[in-house]
Write an enzyme that holds these catalytic residues in place. Structure first.
Site, short mmCIF file in Angstrom:
data_model
loop_
_atom_site.label_atom_id
_atom_site.label_comp_id
_atom_site.label_asym_id
_atom_site.label_seq_id
_atom_site.Cartn_x
_atom_site.Cartn_y
_atom_site.Cartn_z
N GLU A 1 10.74 -42.21 -27.40
CA GLU A 1 10.95 -41.68 -26.11
C GLU A 1 11.02 -42.74 -25.16
O GLU A 1 10.24 -43.63 -25.26
CB GLU A 1 10.09 -40.67 -25.78
CG GLU A 1 10.44 -39.15 -26.10
CD GLU A 1 10.11 -38.63 -27.53
OE1 GLU A 1 10.80 -37.63 -27.72
OE2 GLU A 1 9.54 -39.31 -28.31
N THR A 2 11.88 -42.50 -24.25
CA THR A 2 11.67 -42.97 -23.09
C THR A 2 11.31 -42.17 -21.86
O THR A 2 12.24 -41.26 -21.75
CB THR A 2 13.01 -44.10 -22.60
OG1 THR A 2 13.38 -45.10 -23.70
CG2 THR A 2 13.05 -44.93 -21.52
#
EC number: 5.1.-.-
Length: 288
Positions: A46-47
């Site tokens: 995830e970002t």
């Protein structure tokens, strides 16, 4: 374009363990397509993108921000470890003056509270309902073959399938279990399941620290074969194991290669507090 960017390992006190997330601070509005491009470039599970909600807000003084999460493939409605990483960046790097931060997200308002020994996330608690085995038998067999299964539950809110392995297995069995995620996309095409949780009852502490339960988490439907430590999976696991063990306070370990610890407290308002540490491992500037 120049964006401050960080990578923090969540649900660990030590670098290179737990679950890494990239965190972007957005001073200004970002073109919609750039969120996904940046997440693909970072290539982490995830970002996170933290944005100001009002023109006069700033990352040091304000206590409420917008937050979105992207895998390399798409946007997701909830991500615990990237929320923890985001709070860690604001608390420890940006030196935000507040003890509690509120994030406005696709899963509603989430709070992160700073404590001496970690950061506490206030997350929704999702029930897992009994699931008829024959409906998901192909998926389970594809993933883990003839491994003995004790219970199967489904969380419609999160689209996660919880598979409890037999109590005859121990932690080392779960850690070494080979899970076939490549073929899951061909077996489950209905959209009902978007995440597979494998879980196991904990063991009494002897030479090692005692945990109430263990887990691993797989989300190939989101482009994540195995996620190292997953806050969102524990919004379902907490509900299940609290009911099974008759406990409101739980200590969990996610048995990925990197591994991560979570301290869990079910609240009277139907939500769950999940506490973990975070280690900042990288800071820089994204240019494009």
């Amino acid at each position: 374009m120049k964006l401050p960017i960080f990578i923090a390992d969540a649900f660990t006190a030590k670098a290179f363990r737990g679950n890494p997330a990239a965190v972007c601070l957005l001073e200004n509005k970002l073109d919609e397509d750039l969120h996904q491009k940046i997440a693909k470039e970072m290539n982490l599970s995830e970002t996170a993108f933290i944005r100001k909600l009002h023109p006069n807000d700033n990352f040091t003084q304000s206590s409420c921000f917008g937050l979105r999460w992207f895998t390399p493939q798409n946007e997701v409605p909830l991500c615990g470890h990237a929320t923890l990483a985001s709070a860690a960046v604001l608390f420890h790097k940006i030196k935000n003056v507040n003890s509690t931060l509120t994030f406005v997200t696709l899963s509603g308002e989430l709070k992160a509270r700073k404590e001496e020994d970690g950061i506490v996330l206030d997350l929704p608690l999702y029930p897992a309902h009994p699931q008829k085995l024959h409906e998901v038998e192909d998926l389970i067999k594809t993933a883990i073959g003839d491994t003995l299964v004790q219970d199967v539950r489904y969380s419609p809110d999160t689209k996660k399938l919880l598979v409890r392995l037999s109590d005859t297995y121990n932690r080392s069995f779960l850690e070494s279990l080979t899970v076939n995620t490549e073929n899951l996309l061909q077996v489950e095409t209905t959209g009902k399941v978007k995440g597979l949780i494998l879980t196991l009852k904990g063991e009494p502490g002897g030479q090692t620290q005692a945990f109430d339960f263990y887990s691993r988490y797989f989300a190939p439907w989101y482009g994540v074969a195995e996620d190292p430590v997953t806050g969102s999976a524990h919004t379902v696991l907490s509900s299940y194991w609290s009911e099974q063990l008759g406990k409101k306070h739980l200590h969990a370990f996610q048995c990925s290669n990197r591994g991560g610890e979570l301290t869990i407290s079910l609240r009277s308002d139907g939500r769950v507090d999940i506490k973990g540490g975070a280690a900042l491992v990288l800071e820089g500037t994204l240019t494009a």
